[in-house]
Design an enzyme around this catalytic site. Structure first.
Site, short mmCIF file in Angstrom:
data_model
loop_
_atom_site.label_atom_id
_atom_site.label_comp_id
_atom_site.label_asym_id
_atom_site.label_seq_id
_atom_site.Cartn_x
_atom_site.Cartn_y
_atom_site.Cartn_z
CE LYS A 54 -4.22 -2.21 2.17
NZ LYS A 54 -4.21 -2.76 3.49
CD GLN A 98 -3.96 -4.37 6.37
OE1 GLN A 98 -3.50 -3.52 5.73
NE2 GLN A 98 -3.96 -5.92 5.71
CG ASP A 121 -10.37 -0.15 4.73
OD1 ASP A 121 -9.89 -0.52 3.95
OD2 ASP A 121 -9.57 -0.15 5.88
N1 GUN Z 1 -7.28 -6.33 5.78
C1 GUN Z 1 -8.02 -7.99 4.75
N2 GUN Z 1 -9.06 -6.96 4.29
C2 GUN Z 1 -8.81 -4.84 4.68
C3 GUN Z 1 -9.23 -4.57 3.73
O1 GUN Z 1 -9.83 -4.59 2.85
N3 GUN Z 1 -8.92 -2.60 4.70
C4 GUN Z 1 -8.49 -3.77 5.99
N4 GUN Z 1 -8.44 -2.02 7.19
N5 GUN Z 1 -7.71 -4.48 6.72
C5 GUN Z 1 -8.04 -5.47 5.80
#
Ligand code: GUN
Length: 294
Positions: A54, A98, A121
């Site tokens: 990311k 996350q 998100d």
């Molecule tokens: N963990 C797995 N997929 C995601 C996601 O799309 N966003 C976040 N914040 N954590 C994750």
């Protein structure tokens, strides 16, 4: 019939290139540099890889990236303090914590502490509520990426039968909502669904996001259907090597489907690209400027 392969990597590359152009315009026109903050708690190896990717993608698109790493024994109160600080930071337009978080932290409390307009998100109850009621919120990245690819391939989805296999807050539920918003007739199935084969067999669109390796059998797929496989499961083979498989039996499904996403290289790459796109959307809304059209 042999299905077209839906190349998620290519879609993601195109979307990231568009985002980079938007960043250039925002910098030139408004001196606005979108910023994304990612908070990682603990040392889960998969999460670390996601977060690294990311950050790399955010920088590559010309945006600012802020990374906060915290030990797995951080308290909920300490994590809330970080989130609240980011809510107030004018350089930060998107906040991503996350998941999963360690068990002693209430995930819902953390998500709901994120300012809804910075919730890239789309997990905050305000944003899920806006999605459910047709309002303008932030939409979860993976489902939004899936709907973009579906619309690109199929044009209008109106009136099509769609099944979403999986009911998570991250993918299944928002995916079903997005398909409903496109006027599909939507069934939400899951690991307890009794007549899954029948439900899948009548569906023009199958989105599998249940996290069970190859749960959806290839011969359940209706001829000409479009199949989006969100699953990423690492399985051990007889020779001890591991292999990534989706939630759909790929080779058998490809004999019936008109188009199908592979695993890996299907939905996965789109998630980060959409995260960057959501950060642009958040930055423009917060700054009160129109999102540049590419
Ligand atoms: N963990 C797995 N997929 C995601 C996601 O799309 N966003 C976040 N914040 N954590 C994750």
């Amino acid at each position: 019939m042999s299905a077209d392969v839906i190349d998620g990597k290519a879609y993601a590359t195109d979307l990231k290139a568009d985002v980079a152009k938007q960043v250039t315009i925002l910098k030139e026109k408004y001196n606005l540099v979108p910023g994304l903050a990612v908070v990682l708690v603990g040392d889960d190896p998969a999460s670390q890889i996601y977060v690294r990717n990311k950050n790399k993608s955010t920088h590559k698109a010309g945006m600012n990236s802020y990374e906060y790493r915290m030990d797995s024994d951080v308290t909920e109160a300490e994590l809330l303090t970080v989130v609240k600080k980011l809510n107030l930071d004018p350089a930060v337009h998107g906040i991503l914590v996350q998941l999963p978080l360690p068990k002693h932290i209430n995930e819902a409390a953390i998500i709901d502490a994120i300012a809804p307009e910075k919730d890239v998100d789309g997990f905050h109850v305000i944003n899920s509520g806006l999605l459910a009621t047709g309002g303008r919120g932030m939409v979860p990245c993976t489902p939004l990426g899936c709907i973009m690819m579906l619309k690109d391939r199929l044009g209008s989805l109106s009136g099509l039968d769609a099944v979403v296999v999986g009911r998570s807050n991250i993918v299944g539920k928002p995916m079903a909502q997005l398909l409903l918003n496109e006027s599909c007739t939507v069934t939400i199935a899951h690991s307890r669904t009794r007549n899954l084969a029948e439900v899948v067999k009548r569906s023009d669109i199958v989105v599998a996001a249940v996290g069970v390796p190859e749960l959806v059998k290839g011969d359940w797929i209706k001829d000409g259907a479009t199949v989006i496989d969100v699953g990423i499961n690492r399985i051990e083979m007889a020779d001890g090597k591991t292999r990534l498989v989706g939630d759909v039996e790929y080779a058998a499904a490809a004999k019936h489907a008109a188009a199908i996403t592979p695993v890996p290289g299907g939905v996965g790459p789109m998630t980060i690209a959409v995260l960057l796109k959501n950060t642009i959307t958040a930055a423009c809304r917060i700054a009160g400027v129109d999102e540049p059209k590419i």
